[in-house]
Motif scaffolding. Structure first.
Motif, PDB file in Angstrom:
ATOM      1  N   GLN A  50       0.829  -1.205   0.000  1.00 31.79           N
ATOM      2  CA  GLN A  50       0.000   0.000   0.000  1.00 31.79           C
ATOM      3  C   GLN A  50       0.864   1.256   0.000  1.00 31.79           C
ATOM      4  O   GLN A  50       0.573   2.217  -0.719  1.00 31.79           O
ATOM      5  N   ARG A  51       1.920   1.256   0.794  1.00 27.48           N
ATOM      6  CA  ARG A  51       2.794   2.442   0.861  1.00 27.48           C
ATOM      7  C   ARG A  51       3.490   2.723  -0.455  1.00 27.48           C
ATOM      8  O   ARG A  51       3.714   3.885  -0.802  1.00 27.48           O
ATOM      9  N   THR A  52       3.853   1.687  -1.186  1.00 27.40           N
ATOM     10  CA  THR A  52       4.623   1.881  -2.417  1.00 27.40           C
ATOM     11  C   THR A  52       3.753   2.117  -3.642  1.00 27.40           C
ATOM     12  O   THR A  52       4.275   2.439  -4.702  1.00 27.40           O
ATOM     13  N   GLY A  53       2.445   1.931  -3.530  1.00 22.77           N
ATOM     14  CA  GLY A  53       1.548   2.238  -4.640  1.00 22.77           C
ATOM     15  C   GLY A  53       1.212   1.054  -5.515  1.00 22.77           C
ATOM     16  O   GLY A  53       0.763   1.232  -6.650  1.00 22.77           O
ATOM     17  N   VAL A  54       1.402  -0.178  -5.024  1.00 24.27           N
ATOM     18  CA  VAL A  54       1.009  -1.359  -5.792  1.00 24.27           C
ATOM     19  C   VAL A  54      -0.509  -1.457  -5.726  1.00 24.27           C
ATOM     20  O   VAL A  54      -1.093  -1.549  -4.655  1.00 24.27           O
ATOM     21  N   THR A  55      -1.155  -1.429  -6.889  1.00 28.21           N
ATOM     22  CA  THR A  55      -2.623  -1.446  -6.905  1.00 28.21           C
ATOM     23  C   THR A  55      -3.191  -2.807  -7.287  1.00 28.21           C
ATOM     24  O   THR A  55      -4.301  -3.123  -6.905  1.00 28.21           O
ATOM     25  N   LYS A  56      -2.452  -3.600  -8.032  1.00 31.06           N
ATOM     26  CA  LYS A  56      -2.927  -4.935  -8.426  1.00 31.06           C
ATOM     27  C   LYS A  56      -2.347  -5.945  -7.452  1.00 31.06           C
ATOM     28  O   LYS A  56      -1.323  -6.569  -7.695  1.00 31.06           O
ATOM     29  N   PHE A  57      -3.041  -6.098  -6.327  1.00 25.58           N
ATOM     30  CA  PHE A  57      -2.540  -6.870  -5.194  1.00 25.58           C
ATOM     31  C   PHE A  57      -3.653  -7.791  -4.728  1.00 25.58           C
ATOM     32  O   PHE A  57      -4.806  -7.381  -4.659  1.00 25.58           O
ATOM     33  N   GLY A  58      -3.319  -9.046  -4.416  1.00 22.54           N
ATOM     34  CA  GLY A  58      -4.362  -9.937  -3.949  1.00 22.54           C
ATOM     35  C   GLY A  58      -3.800 -11.078  -3.120  1.00 22.54           C
ATOM     36  O   GLY A  58      -2.639 -11.483  -3.286  1.00 22.54           O
ATOM     37  N   LEU A  59      -4.630 -11.587  -2.218  1.00 21.44           N
ATOM     38  CA  LEU A  59      -4.294 -12.761  -1.431  1.00 21.44           C
ATOM     39  C   LEU A  59      -4.859 -13.982  -2.131  1.00 21.44           C
ATOM     40  O   LEU A  59      -6.029 -13.993  -2.515  1.00 21.44           O
ATOM     41  N   VAL A  60      -4.044 -15.015  -2.295  1.00 22.30           N
ATOM     42  CA  VAL A  60      -4.481 -16.228  -2.975  1.00 22.30           C
ATOM     43  C   VAL A  60      -4.263 -17.429  -2.055  1.00 22.30           C
ATOM     44  O   VAL A  60      -3.517 -17.364  -1.098  1.00 22.30           O
ATOM     45  N   GLU A  61      -4.934 -18.520  -2.418  1.00 27.11           N
ATOM     46  CA  GLU A  61      -4.769 -19.752  -1.648  1.00 27.11           C
ATOM     47  C   GLU A  61      -3.697 -20.593  -2.241  1.00 27.11           C
ATOM     48  O   GLU A  61      -3.531 -20.719  -3.396  1.00 27.11           O
TER      49      GLU A  61
END
Length: 135
Positions: free
Chosen positions: A124-135
């Motif tokens: 979030q601090r660095t500006g990554v917008t395409k981020f997700g938690l996966v299994e």
């Protein structure tokens, strides 16, 4: 049935009860009038949606995998990342790309929440917008 009062005078007794039937009738009429005068509520929202299918993406998105093990060690694309600054530098490189890559974070079952929260905060601090938690 009460035939007489038993008193010798010819005057009727005073009734102590109130007749509630007219009161109930008036309340029902008022309730019906209130129900009729309430406007019809519509639970819909007008939206301006595009027509047709969206065009397919021109290129496949680049995906970087971030794994976190039970000890809280962070792996980016299979290599160990030590320290929060090194992780943020990697995320800054991802955010600087014109076509930003996807970052998939996969914590293992026993991973402490602190390690996952640290990675999410760095993204979030660095500006990554395409981020997700996966299994």
């Amino acid at each position: 049935m009460n035939v007489g009062s038993g008193s010798s005078s010819g005057e009727p007794e005073v009734m102590a009860e109130m007749n509630t039937t007219p009161l109930i009738d008036v309340m029902l009429v008022l309730l019906i009038m209130l129900i009729i005068t309430i406007p019809v509520q519509l639970h819909s929202i007008e939206t301006d949606n595009p027509v047709g299918n969206p065009p397919p993406p021109l290129t496949e998105p680049v995906v970087h995998k971030v794994d976190i093990d039970e000890a809280g060690v962070v792996y980016v694309d299979g290599t160990v990342v030590t320290g929060k600054d090194a992780l943020e530098n990697i995320f800054r490189q991802y955010a600087a790309d014109a076509n930003q890559p996807e970052v998939h974070v996969k914590p293992r079952k026993g991973t402490p929440y602190r390690a996952v929260a640290t990675v999410m905060a760095a993204a979030q601090r660095t500006g990554v917008t395409k981020f997700g938690l996966v299994e």
